[in-house]
Design an enzyme around this catalytic site. Structure first.
Site, PDB file in Angstrom:
ATOM      1  N   SER A 182       0.800  -1.215   0.000  1.00 50.19           N
ATOM      2  CA  SER A 182       0.000   0.000   0.000  1.00 50.19           C
ATOM      3  C   SER A 182       0.835   1.268   0.000  1.00 50.19           C
ATOM      4  O   SER A 182       0.411   2.289  -0.530  1.00 50.19           O
ATOM      5  CB  SER A 182      -0.957   0.010   1.186  1.00 50.19           C
ATOM      6  OG  SER A 182      -1.921  -0.992   1.036  1.00 50.19           O
ATOM      7  N   HIS A 234       1.333   4.441   4.400  1.00 47.50           N
ATOM      8  CA  HIS A 234       0.528   5.169   3.410  1.00 47.50           C
ATOM      9  C   HIS A 234       1.074   6.576   3.222  1.00 47.50           C
ATOM     10  O   HIS A 234       1.291   7.032   2.100  1.00 47.50           O
ATOM     11  CB  HIS A 234      -0.926   5.268   3.872  1.00 47.50           C
ATOM     12  CG  HIS A 234      -1.642   3.964   3.925  1.00 47.50           C
ATOM     13  ND1 HIS A 234      -2.963   3.854   4.280  1.00 47.50           N
ATOM     14  CD2 HIS A 234      -1.232   2.698   3.657  1.00 47.50           C
ATOM     15  CE1 HIS A 234      -3.338   2.582   4.240  1.00 47.50           C
ATOM     16  NE2 HIS A 234      -2.303   1.869   3.870  1.00 47.50           N
TER      17      HIS A 234
END
Length: 326
Positions: A182, A234
């Site tokens: 991610s 992230h």
């Protein structure tokens, strides 16, 4: 265990037509044919990630290990069956297997000098659901970007963004095992935003494209404040990809040559604008400074939370329904 996921999207509406004028007249520049590359890197990454997950499950071998959390899920898969749902609800291996395969863990990176985990963790996934969400997101945005900018630039953004997410995660999460692509996916999303900004004049529906990307970013970062989601990966991946987009994804803009005795088609040329060079220099300097400071702090064993006492709220916000210390 910290897991990551990202649901990302794309934007459209890029126009190559540019209006130029001089001497009281103007004309619309012909739409230029944009070179498109064949996308092969993204499919390779997807296949590699699936293969690594199969390897995780082979090493995990749930039936051969007693588990107090219950029985293995999908036992008909034999050694490829999943850990009990109470232990891993995303249908995958145990945390110890992920750690063995190269998951990100601060103690092993810093004290045991296993810096390679900053890269290997990008290729690991907690479970089938985690893998499916990330790979669908990669296909959705990665193929478009690779077709437009080629595998070299998109590959650099993907890997460096994943690495940047791992560095920030290690600095601010010291007691978790973290895996997932991610951070790299958020890097691609960040590069989409900076590509839109630096190539602003060639977009025909700029406001819609900008709002679309900002909405997707906000939703995904909001998901990141839930427990067991590594939002620092992230954020680190997004920041890295955002800066890399200015460096690698700038396009030449249309300009006026200033001679009115030429035909309209010869009076148009493509060139980089001054603001694009400014973005390029500033972004490159910030990238170098960020990686240098981050890596020095990490391998000196510094705790990022000592320098940012509120940063933990970016990763998890405690509520009456969950505790961030669980």
């Amino acid at each position: 265990m910290a897991t990551v996921d990202a649901e990302t999207g794309g934007v459209g509406g890029k126009g190559r037509g540019g209006r130029v004028g001089g001497g009281g007249a103007y004309y619309e520049a012909e739409e230029l044919e944009e070179r498109r590359w064949r996308s092969w890197l993204v499919p390779v990454i997807v296949v590699a990630s699936v293969a690594v997950f199969v390897g995780e499950m082979y090493v995990n071998n749930c039936p051969d290990h007693f588990n107090s959390a219950g029985s293995c899920v999908a036992r008909f898969l034999h050694r490829f069956s999943f850990q009990p749902l109470r232990e891993n609800p995303l249908l995958g291996p145990s945390a110890s297997t992920l750690e063995k395969m190269g998951a990100l863990e601060w103690n092993k990176v810093v004290n045991q000098h296993q810096g390679w985990r900053l890269i290997t963790c990008i290729w690991l996934h907690v479970g089938v659901i985690h893998l499916l969400v990330n790979m669908l997101s990669l296909i959705f945005i990665g193929i478009r970007l690779e077709q437009q900018f080629g595998f070299v630039r998109i590959g650099i953004i993907y890997l460096l963004s994943g690495f940047g997410g791992s560095v920030l995660s290690s600095l601010l999460l010291r007691n978790s095992v973290s895996v997932g692509a991610s951070g790299a996916l958020f890097g691609l999303l960040g590069s989409m935003l900076s590509e839109l900004i630096t190539n602003w004049s060639i977009y025909s529906n700029r406001a819609a494209a900008l709002l679309s990307i900002l909405f997707i970013i906000a939703i995904n970062l909001a998901i990141g404040i839930l427990p067991h989601v590594d939002n620092f990966a992230h954020i680190g991946g997004f920041a890295t990809g955002f800066l890399l987009g200015f460096v690698l994804l700038a396009r030449p803009q249309f300009g006026w040559m200033g001679r009115h005795d030429l035909t309209p088609s010869s009076q148009v040329r493509s060139k980089y604008k001054a603001y694009q060079y400014v973005f390029w220099v500033v972004a490159l300097l910030l990238l170098i400074a960020g990686f240098t400071v981050g890596l020095v702090m990490l391998f000196k064993g510094k705790n990022g939370n000592d320098h940012c006492h509120w940063c933990h709220y970016l990763n998890c916000v405690p509520t009456s329904s969950w505790s961030c210390d669980t």
